[in-house]
Design an enzyme around this catalytic site. Sequence first.
Site: not given
Ligand code: SAH
Length: 214
Positions: A61
């Site tokens: 992010s």
């Molecule tokens: N917080 C992260 C950025 C997240 S991007 C950072 O600091 O880098 C969003 C993430 O959510 C992705 O890695 C994706 O794989 C995950 N995601 C999407 N749907 C999900 C679910 N149902 N359960 C767990 N993770 C999920």
Amino acid sequence: MSPEAERKMQFLYAVRSKGVTDRRVLMAMEKIDRADFIQGFFSERAYEDMPLPIACGQTISQPSVVGLMTQALDVQPRDTVLEVGTGSGYQAAILSQLARRIYTVDRHKRLVQGARAVFDKLDLANITAFTADGSFGLPDQAPFDRILVTAAAEDPPGPLLAQLRVGGVMVLPVGQSDAVQRLIRVKRGPEGFEYDELRAVRFVPLVEGLGRDT
Ligand code: SAH
């Protein structure tokens, strides 16, 4: 000042100028180096205030959004926090400086393994990362004082609401994945849930089930 130190100063300046004023959050963002969470080509751009690509087609992010979400979560030192969407691990690492215990889950095993390696390297021993579908939360570790979701759902997932402690706070983006989403804060009081809308954001979607790389 070295070019590296100057870039870091500009990084913090950008975060502050977007509205991150909480001292503890700023200190955590000063201490945790975003470059540790980005591999390869894009690591050069770690101190720019923009989202960047990571493995599995996901993104780390935008730093100012990480700061604003963390600030809105109002984390307390004794809190147990659940993060849904580990991604690079950067947001979890910021939270690790502010709370007692962090659980973070991602549906991609490869991302969880990568994040764990960085947590080990930085000695962030209060973070536990799991590969799981985070829309179901982590029933064995619940309830949580704080929940932060970093992928957008159409509505706050019921299991996450159920796993939020009374007095707890959850921050999450809601809305369709291809449209502008709204960042929502949910507070759980003794009488029920209270919602307020914070700002427009754009996140990757919360997807059901585990990623295909597992
Ligand atoms: N917080 C992260 C950025 C997240 S991007 C950072 O600091 O880098 C969003 C993430 O959510 C992705 O890695 C994706 O794989 C995950 N995601 C999407 N749907 C999900 C679910 N149902 N359960 C767990 N993770 C999920």
